[in-house]
Design a protein around this motif. Structure first.
Motif, short mmCIF file in Angstrom:
data_model
loop_
_atom_site.label_atom_id
_atom_site.label_comp_id
_atom_site.label_asym_id
_atom_site.label_seq_id
_atom_site.Cartn_x
_atom_site.Cartn_y
_atom_site.Cartn_z
N LEU A 153 -7.08 -9.38 15.90
CA LEU A 153 -8.15 -8.40 16.52
C LEU A 153 -7.90 -8.34 17.97
O LEU A 153 -8.00 -7.07 18.47
CB LEU A 153 -9.55 -8.84 16.07
N ASP A 154 -7.70 -9.35 18.69
CA ASP A 154 -7.50 -9.38 20.22
C ASP A 154 -6.33 -8.23 20.56
O ASP A 154 -6.29 -7.59 21.62
CB ASP A 154 -7.12 -10.73 20.55
N GLU A 155 -5.13 -8.51 19.64
CA GLU A 155 -4.04 -7.78 20.03
C GLU A 155 -4.44 -6.15 19.65
O GLU A 155 -3.92 -5.48 20.45
CB GLU A 155 -2.87 -8.00 18.80
N LYS A 162 -9.39 0.25 18.00
CA LYS A 162 -10.82 -0.62 17.67
C LYS A 162 -10.41 -0.21 16.05
O LYS A 162 -10.50 0.74 15.59
CB LYS A 162 -11.78 0.23 18.20
N PRO A 163 -10.33 -1.70 15.51
CA PRO A 163 -10.16 -1.38 14.05
C PRO A 163 -11.17 -0.96 13.18
O PRO A 163 -12.27 -0.87 13.51
CB PRO A 163 -9.78 -2.92 13.37
N MET A 164 -10.62 -0.37 12.07
CA MET A 164 -11.84 0.05 11.38
C MET A 164 -12.97 -0.88 10.91
O MET A 164 -12.50 -2.01 10.76
CB MET A 164 -11.16 0.55 9.68
N SER A 165 -14.31 -0.40 10.52
CA SER A 165 -15.15 -1.21 10.40
C SER A 165 -15.11 -2.06 9.25
O SER A 165 -15.59 -3.19 9.01
CB SER A 165 -16.60 -0.54 10.45
N GLU A 166 -14.41 -1.59 8.24
CA GLU A 166 -14.15 -2.26 6.77
C GLU A 166 -13.47 -3.69 7.03
O GLU A 166 -14.07 -4.77 6.54
CB GLU A 166 -13.23 -1.25 5.97
#
Length: 202
Positions: A153-155, A162-166
């Motif tokens: 996530l930090d990467e 910003k990764p998908m909310s899923e």
């Protein structure tokens, strides 16, 4: 035919998906990238991840007899479909290997690909904790190790993705299962920030 295969995906009927895919070929109609990715998704969703990966690998490796020529975007879509299937099944080890293909093949990682990898890791961790809690051989749960997920996530955030909310929701579920309120709140705030950004864009 693509619509028929998609209907098989929604009803999780991989046998009919095979039928319509083969019928398409028998009628002299060449499958498109949508045909293949939908078939792969159907196999994965039905728990047949080995077959799903085999189809994907054949496409990615390519050969002279394969009429479908893949663009970089096509390659990315194929890998993401496999990732989504592995995330659905909670196969984090395989998901990591397929995620590595983005670097190996010089492809750009997306919010979707990060989200699916996070979901795979979080789902696998949550299932292992649930097994530990219900197992008679263990008197206390073995907490899922979500450090890898946090690093990934930090990467993504450092890369301004910003990764998908899923994937974030799956992580929240895993942290909630552990009673880690602080991490849950961090993820909640990140999801709210992403929602606000999307609101400004639209």
């Amino acid at each position: 035919f693509n619509i028929l295969i998609y209907a098989c995906l929604k009803t999780e009927n991989h046998y009919r998906a095979d039928h319509w895919f083969n019928e398409m070929i028998a009628r002299g109609i060449s499958p498109t990238i949508e045909s293949y990715t939908t078939l792969i998704a159907t196999k994965a969703k039905c728990g047949m991840h080995t077959k799903a990966m085999r189809i994907a690998r054949t496409l990615l490796d390519g050969n002279d007899s394969q009429p479908l020529k893949l663009s970089k975007e096509d390659e990315r879509r194929i890998i993401e479909v496999v990732l989504a299937g592995l995330a659905y099944l909670g196969y984090s080890g395989l998901a990591r290997k397929w995620f590595q293909m983005f670097d190996d093949r010089g492809l750009t990682k997306s919010a979707y690909s990060y989200g699916m990898l996070l979901k795979a890791i979080a789902t696998a961790g949550l299932e292992s904790e649930d097994h530990a809690k219900t197992s008679k051989a263990s008197s206390s749960p073995v907490p899922a190790d979500l450090r890898d997920a946090s690093e990934i996530l930090d990467e993504a955030i450092k890369a301004k993705i910003k990764p998908m909310s899923e994937g974030l929701v799956a992580m929240m579920d895993a942290y909630s299962f552990r009673g880690d309120v602080r991490e849950c709140l961090k993820l909640f705030n990140l999801m709210r920030e992403i929602s606000e950004d999307q609101g400004r864009l639209h």
